[in-house]
Design a protein around this motif. Structure first.
Motif, PDB file in Angstrom:
ATOM      1  N   TRP A 178     -79.618 -24.693 -26.233  1.00  0.00           N
ATOM      2  CA  TRP A 178     -79.932 -24.968 -24.829  1.00  0.00           C
ATOM      3  C   TRP A 178     -81.373 -25.445 -24.725  1.00  0.00           C
ATOM      4  CZ3 TRP A 178     -75.296 -24.491 -22.885  1.00  0.00           C
ATOM      5  CH2 TRP A 178     -74.431 -23.536 -23.416  1.00  0.00           C
ATOM      6  N   ASP A 179     -81.572 -26.462 -23.943  1.00  0.00           N
ATOM      7  CA  ASP A 179     -82.933 -26.932 -23.695  1.00  0.00           C
ATOM      8  C   ASP A 179     -83.630 -26.035 -22.680  1.00  0.00           C
ATOM      9  OD1 ASP A 179     -82.707 -29.284 -25.328  1.00  0.00           O
ATOM     10  OD2 ASP A 179     -81.429 -30.128 -23.766  1.00  0.00           O
ATOM     11  N   VAL A 180     -82.868 -25.578 -21.688  1.00  0.00           N
ATOM     12  CA  VAL A 180     -83.441 -24.770 -20.601  1.00  0.00           C
ATOM     13  C   VAL A 180     -82.452 -23.672 -20.230  1.00  0.00           C
ATOM     14  CG1 VAL A 180     -84.332 -24.774 -18.234  1.00  0.00           C
ATOM     15  CG2 VAL A 180     -84.656 -26.797 -19.679  1.00  0.00           C
ATOM     16  N   VAL A 181     -82.967 -22.471 -19.982  1.00  0.00           N
ATOM     17  CA  VAL A 181     -82.167 -21.377 -19.427  1.00  0.00           C
ATOM     18  C   VAL A 181     -82.699 -21.072 -18.033  1.00  0.00           C
ATOM     19  CG1 VAL A 181     -81.477 -18.962 -19.648  1.00  0.00           C
ATOM     20  CG2 VAL A 181     -81.671 -20.397 -21.691  1.00  0.00           C
ATOM     21  N   VAL A 182     -81.846 -21.173 -17.037  1.00  0.00           N
ATOM     22  CA  VAL A 182     -82.213 -20.903 -15.648  1.00  0.00           C
ATOM     23  C   VAL A 182     -81.597 -19.577 -15.231  1.00  0.00           C
ATOM     24  CG1 VAL A 182     -82.073 -21.699 -13.265  1.00  0.00           C
ATOM     25  CG2 VAL A 182     -82.356 -23.364 -15.115  1.00  0.00           C
ATOM     26  N   VAL A 183     -82.412 -18.664 -14.767  1.00  0.00           N
ATOM     27  CA  VAL A 183     -81.925 -17.353 -14.336  1.00  0.00           C
ATOM     28  C   VAL A 183     -81.685 -17.387 -12.830  1.00  0.00           C
ATOM     29  CG1 VAL A 183     -82.408 -14.886 -14.225  1.00  0.00           C
ATOM     30  CG2 VAL A 183     -83.190 -16.222 -16.183  1.00  0.00           C
ATOM     31  N   GLY A 184     -80.422 -17.265 -12.433  1.00  0.00           N
ATOM     32  CA  GLY A 184     -80.063 -17.293 -11.019  1.00  0.00           C
ATOM     33  C   GLY A 184     -79.483 -18.629 -10.614  1.00  0.00           C
ATOM     34  N   SER A 185     -78.423 -18.588  -9.815  1.00  0.00           N
ATOM     35  CA  SER A 185     -77.738 -19.815  -9.402  1.00  0.00           C
ATOM     36  C   SER A 185     -77.937 -20.114  -7.923  1.00  0.00           C
ATOM     37  CB  SER A 185     -76.240 -19.696  -9.703  1.00  0.00           C
ATOM     38  OG  SER A 185     -75.655 -18.639  -8.939  1.00  0.00           O
ATOM     39  N   GLY A 186     -78.986 -19.567  -7.322  1.00  0.00           N
ATOM     40  CA  GLY A 186     -79.203 -19.740  -5.892  1.00  0.00           C
ATOM     41  C   GLY A 186     -79.850 -21.066  -5.526  1.00  0.00           C
ATOM     42  N   CYS A 187     -80.481 -21.078  -4.353  1.00  0.00           N
ATOM     43  CA  CYS A 187     -81.070 -22.316  -3.838  1.00  0.00           C
ATOM     44  C   CYS A 187     -82.139 -22.866  -4.769  1.00  0.00           C
ATOM     45  CB  CYS A 187     -81.667 -22.068  -2.454  1.00  0.00           C
ATOM     46  SG  CYS A 187     -80.454 -21.570  -1.221  1.00  0.00           S
ATOM     47  N   GLY A 188     -82.869 -21.982  -5.441  1.00  0.00           N
ATOM     48  CA  GLY A 188     -83.879 -22.448  -6.388  1.00  0.00           C
ATOM     49  C   GLY A 188     -83.268 -22.797  -7.728  1.00  0.00           C
ATOM     50  N   GLY A 189     -82.585 -21.819  -8.336  1.00  0.00           N
ATOM     51  CA  GLY A 189     -82.018 -22.034  -9.652  1.00  0.00           C
ATOM     52  C   GLY A 189     -80.966 -23.121  -9.693  1.00  0.00           C
ATOM     53  N   GLY A 190     -80.119 -23.178  -8.677  1.00  0.00           N
ATOM     54  CA  GLY A 190     -79.069 -24.189  -8.655  1.00  0.00           C
ATOM     55  C   GLY A 190     -79.614 -25.601  -8.612  1.00  0.00           C
ATOM     56  N   VAL A 191     -80.631 -25.819  -7.771  1.00  0.00           N
ATOM     57  CA  VAL A 191     -81.220 -27.149  -7.648  1.00  0.00           C
ATOM     58  C   VAL A 191     -81.977 -27.515  -8.926  1.00  0.00           C
ATOM     59  CG1 VAL A 191     -82.860 -28.570  -6.361  1.00  0.00           C
ATOM     60  CG2 VAL A 191     -81.337 -26.998  -5.145  1.00  0.00           C
TER      61      VAL A 191
END
Length: 395
Positions: A178-191
């Motif tokens: 993975w190039d990037v791991v984003v924690v959280g799928s909300g308005c910040g993480g999703g975008v």
């Protein structure tokens, strides 16, 4: 969680009845107005302390943090004893559940205004829990008294087509690169995840909440709070005085919040530019362009294009009648005849007309996919391919 004891259930029932007292016979007769239906007057005279409400209390206690649950049960145990009730409420010796309604009301008012922080915190915690559960279920007296109606079945028909839903494949995050791991799928993480995917990066989104299948959504507020909100909607500030509605759902706050779409005020952007050297906040700069893009993607409506639900229509009518100023906030809803029921979105609907922030709609093709430099507002061209997989995984 250990089930509530009969004494605890009795104390909760006494608390709910004190916080939402039924009307007296004289008060009910005073509402003998043709404009106020008899069924609604009768409901106001009923006790809100129903078995369903106490069951909801027990269910919510199972979702709060262990230390919060311990504090609540200690407060309940204290209220059920003469000495404990006197210490917590500051009134003569007598268990809370044995007091008259007037005495319980006075006791709670004393807790709310006490100089002791522990008393105020106990009051706010008990009040928030009891009021949250008093309206649980379609037969709750407060709902029948207010004329509440359940959402129409049309909002909960067949699931949306695959193009309108998020694919949630089973992925082992420990395998693969993975190039990037984003924690959280909300308005910040999703975008952020979508933007990085557009730039050609392989992105893994970690989300602690389980997906809620659309076929399990029925618009019931109690179930919605149980399944879509952090700690059943009972999160609060440290002193308990202010509730904080936080999501516990795939999509984060975008899954539960109303669709009010407010741009960052110009005076705030000017302050960021002036005091923090963020040139991209200048009028007509990259920030304005980003907000324009987001509004276009969300199909934000303004003014007369906004269709109001029952509550907002009543607020606007009341403001007009009293001479108070009122402006319609921009909203990210596609106009339909079902707008009056959009509040059901926060309880989970299968066919919400709210425009998605991330999903099947894509960035306009003429907009270059570039990384962003926060100081200059520039986006150097990305070198990676834009064919990255979108992978989501429950944490």
């Amino acid at each position: 969680m250990k089930p509530l004891t009969p004494a605890e259930r009795a104390t909760f029932a006494a608390l709910i009845e004190a916080l939402m007292p039924p009307l007296t016979e004289e008060e009910t007769e005073a509402l003998a107005d043709p404009a106020w239906p008899a069924a609604r007057r009768i409901a106001l005279a009923e006790s809100a302390a129903r078995p369903a409400s106490i069951d909801a209390v027990e269910r919510c206690l199972g979702r709060v943090l262990p230390e919060e649950r311990l504090e609540l049960r200690i407060a309940l145990a204290a209220l059920d004893t003469s000495l404990g009730a006197a210490a917590l409420c500051g009134l003569p010796l007598k268990p809370f559940s044995k007091r008259t309604l007037a005495e319980r009301d006075a006791a709670l008012r004393g807790m709310a205004s006490s100089a002791l922080g522990v008393r105020r915190k106990a009051f706010h915690a008990l009040k928030r829990l009891c009021l949250r559960c008093a309206a649980d279920g379609a037969d709750a007296p407060i709902k029948r008294a207010s004329g509440w109606r359940p959402p129409p079945p049309s909002l909960f028909g067949p699931p949306p087509p695959p193009t309108a839903s998020v694919d949630l494949p089973e992925v082992d995050p420990t395998k693969g690169r993975w190039d990037v791991v984003v924690v959280g799928s909300g308005c910040g993480g999703g975008v952020v995840a979508e933007t990085l995917c557009d730039a050609g990066l392989r992105v893994l989104v970690l989300e602690k909440a389980a997906p809620l299948p659309s076929q399990e959504c029925d618009g019931d507020e109690g179930k919605g709070f149980d399944r879509l909100y952090e700690r059943c909607g009972l999160v609060a500030t440290a002193d308990g005085s202010l509730g904080v509605l936080a999501a516990d759902a795939v999509g984060g706050g975008s899954a539960i919040n109303w669709a009010c779409s407010l741009r960052t005020p110009r005076k705030v952007l000017d302050e960021w530019r002036r005091d923090h050297g963020l040139a991209w906040c200048a009028e007509g700069g990259a920030m304005d362009a980003a907000l324009d893009w987001a509004e276009a993607k969300l199909e934000v409506l303004r003014g007369d294009a906004v269709t109001h639900n029952f509550a907002n229509a009543a607020l606007l009518e009341g403001a007009k009648a009293t001479g108070l100023g009122a402006r319609v906030a921009p909203q990210a809803f596609r106009r339909t005849d079902e707008t009056a029921w959009y509040a059901s979105r926060s309880a989970g609907t299968t066919r919400s007309r709210r425009s998605p922030m991330s999903g099947p709609t894509r960035r306009p093709p003429e907009t270059p996919k570039k990384r962003f430099d926060e100081r200059t507002g520039t986006r150097p061209t990305a070198t990676a391919s834009a064919t990255s997989d979108r992978l989501y995984r429950r944490r």
